[in-house]
Scaffold this active site. Structure first.
Site, PDB file in Angstrom:
ATOM      1  N   GLU A   1      38.772  28.716   5.866  1.00 16.65           N
ATOM      2  CA  GLU A   1      39.742  29.825   5.748  1.00 16.65           C
ATOM      3  C   GLU A   1      41.182  29.288   5.628  1.00 16.65           C
ATOM      4  OE1 GLU A   1      39.448  33.492   5.973  1.00 16.65           O
ATOM      5  OE2 GLU A   1      37.282  33.348   5.689  1.00 16.65           O
TER       6      GLU A   1
ATOM      7  N   CYS B   1      27.275  37.347   4.682  1.00 17.16           N
ATOM      8  CA  CYS B   1      27.818  36.749   5.908  1.00 17.16           C
ATOM      9  C   CYS B   1      26.632  36.280   6.729  1.00 17.16           C
ATOM     10  CB  CYS B   1      28.616  37.810   6.676  1.00 17.16           C
ATOM     11  SG  CYS B   1      29.153  37.292   8.312  1.00 17.16           S
TER      12      CYS B   1
ATOM     13  N   CYS C   1      25.922  29.642   6.472  1.00 14.47           N
ATOM     14  CA  CYS C   1      27.113  30.498   6.532  1.00 14.47           C
ATOM     15  C   CYS C   1      27.726  30.472   5.137  1.00 14.47           C
ATOM     16  CB  CYS C   1      28.082  29.928   7.574  1.00 14.47           C
ATOM     17  SG  CYS C   1      29.750  30.612   7.514  1.00 14.47           S
TER      18      CYS C   1
ATOM     19  N   ASP D   1      31.749  40.501   4.050  1.00 11.58           N
ATOM     20  CA  ASP D   1      31.777  39.269   4.851  1.00 11.58           C
ATOM     21  C   ASP D   1      32.935  39.391   5.838  1.00 11.58           C
ATOM     22  OD1 ASP D   1      31.255  36.542   5.623  1.00 11.58           O
ATOM     23  OD2 ASP D   1      33.000  35.937   4.458  1.00 11.58           O
ATOM     24  N   SER D   2      32.968  38.481   6.821  1.00 13.28           N
ATOM     25  CA  SER D   2      34.078  38.442   7.778  1.00 13.28           C
ATOM     26  C   SER D   2      35.402  38.153   7.078  1.00 13.28           C
ATOM     27  CB  SER D   2      33.823  37.359   8.816  1.00 13.28           C
ATOM     28  OG  SER D   2      33.737  36.097   8.188  1.00 13.28           O
TER      29      SER D   2
ATOM     30  N   HIS E   1      30.616  30.550   4.159  1.00 10.23           N
ATOM     31  CA  HIS E   1      31.834  29.743   4.010  1.00 10.23           C
ATOM     32  C   HIS E   1      31.513  28.288   3.642  1.00 10.23           C
ATOM     33  CE1 HIS E   1      33.823  33.023   6.176  1.00 10.23           C
ATOM     34  NE2 HIS E   1      34.972  32.511   5.834  1.00 10.23           N
TER      35      HIS E   1
END
Lengths: 271, 271
Positions: free
Chosen positions: B152, B73, B186, B10-11, B188
């Site tokens: 994040e 991701c 996503c 993932d990022s 996240h």
């Protein structure tokens, strides 16, 4: 007299606030701008990663014959200026010194607030410089990690509820403490000037680091007799590491002029 | 039977929501996770840059002898899955297909909402897959570029005024339109499940793409007779491109377990 261009770089769009001021103060200068849009934001990254990115940014800029480089990025100025200065044989100027001096001169009650990215706040660079300038001044600092994503997404205008909510939360300790000067320690933050100003009220002086830096560049180039020929009309060229279209759209808002024609994409990983 | 590890990338931290589900469903599997924390977030970058980053992420993972790679991701799954599949001789699975199928099956009123990064929404990948699955279903989509920076930065809990303000703004069109299913496109976003759920109300089914993807991985490995030996206890190792400390701190929150011991930094630029 020196007609060579000034190199300017930032993680993304924020440095354009310094470019705008440079263009205003020094209309005769050529400017080469690099915005590392493929790796923005810088502010939450570690020092090692920031030094690596900053070295590549400078290496790219140095493919041009420049008379000086301006780090129009609060994060790089506070974490990598020493390394970059040591490794390069042309002047490299950051935003900390002129902004810290302006803050030390501006405060009447000896209470200065500082907002910046996590890396900037962690570095303590502004505090050290303000202490050297005016030892009695107290500096209260706070990282504002959501300001750069807000600005890079064009969310910085008064009336934007999200921007206003984030600002109110970040700025509360500065209002409570009664600072009379607030350093906007990141070149993205001047876009939020109205939102921040509405929050802090008219009694608080906001220090725009990009603007202070641009003035210092003008003074230094003057002192070195390295300004461009009088009457000359300078040109600015923009380079980015990600898509030209995405940059051009937002950059035109930042600079309040169309820049699409002069933007080129760069493979920053090669430097 | 195949005891080789599954690669997951993932990022940044978001993919850990899929890892957690994989660990729960398949406790016997070894997992190699890569989070590109030196270049997070991915969602606002161009397709060319995303393909470049994704190729490097996969190249690093392939230094291990893997049985499959999971793109945990949403951004890479929607913009680079085809390229990665074509270039690699092991199975590579993204999050779109299982989530789109779950959404098509879940909706009663034929109105599905989709939230994701700018790159994901621009790709149209979820829409195409939902249309293939259930042609009568209408998909309303919206990019939510501030959700990844919020997550994040650890800002995803109910009561966080900023997270709630951002969510209220992004989700308003979906409430107005009356969707009965919302794809959190996503990896996240599942961290924001409570905030998003409070906003949308109990009548709306939230589709967690990481969870759906993990289930599909379990089915596929089972179908290929490639699951790890029964009764085996799998181990997970984590690799990141920026500081180990910053990752470990937040990752422990995401996974609800301490991961500090198993995290290693990688020079992703070398791949």
């Amino acid at each position: 007299m020196d007609n060579r261009p000034i190199g300017v770089f930032d993680s993304g769009l924020g440095g354009l606030t310094a470019v705008r001021e440079l263009q205003r103060l020094l209309p005769g200068e050529d400017i080469i701008y690099f915005g590392d849009t493929a790796r923005v934001p810088y502010g939450g990254r570690s020092r090692d990663t920031l030094v690596r990115y900053a070295r590549q940014d400078v290496a790219f800029l140095r493919t041009f014959d420049l008379k000086a480089i301006v780090i129009a990025c609060g994060t790089v100025s506070t974490t990598a200026l020493d390394v970059l200065t040591e490794e390069n044989d042309i002047p490299i100027w950051g935003v900390v010194e002129p902004a810290a001096e302006a803050a030390a001169q501006s405060t009447k009650n000896g209470l200065v607030g500082l907002i910046g990215t996590q890396a900037t706040i962690r570095s303590g660079a502004y505090e050290r410089r303000i202490a050297a300038e005016a030892p009695g001044v107290r500096v209260l600092s706070r990282a504002c990690p959501l300001f750069v994503p807000l600005v890079e997404n064009g969310r910085f205008r008064p009336g934007d509820v999200v921007a206003e909510t984030v600002a109110a939360e970040y700025l509360e300790p500065f209002q409570d403490a009664g600072v009379d000067t607030l350093v906007l320690g990141c070149t993205h933050y001047p876009l939020l000037t109205e939102v921040i100003g509405n929050c802090m009220g008219p009694g608080v002086t906001l220090v725009n680091v990009g603007e202070k830096c641009a003035r210092r560049v003008a003074e230094r180039l003057g002192g070195m007799a390295a300004l461009a020929e009088p009457g000359r009309r300078g040109e600015s060229r923009y380079y980015v590491s990600d898509s030209v279209e995405d940059f051009s759209r937002l950059a035109s808002i930042f600079l309040r002029q169309d820049v699409a024609a002069e933007v080129t994409q760069v493979d920053i990983w090669r430097y």
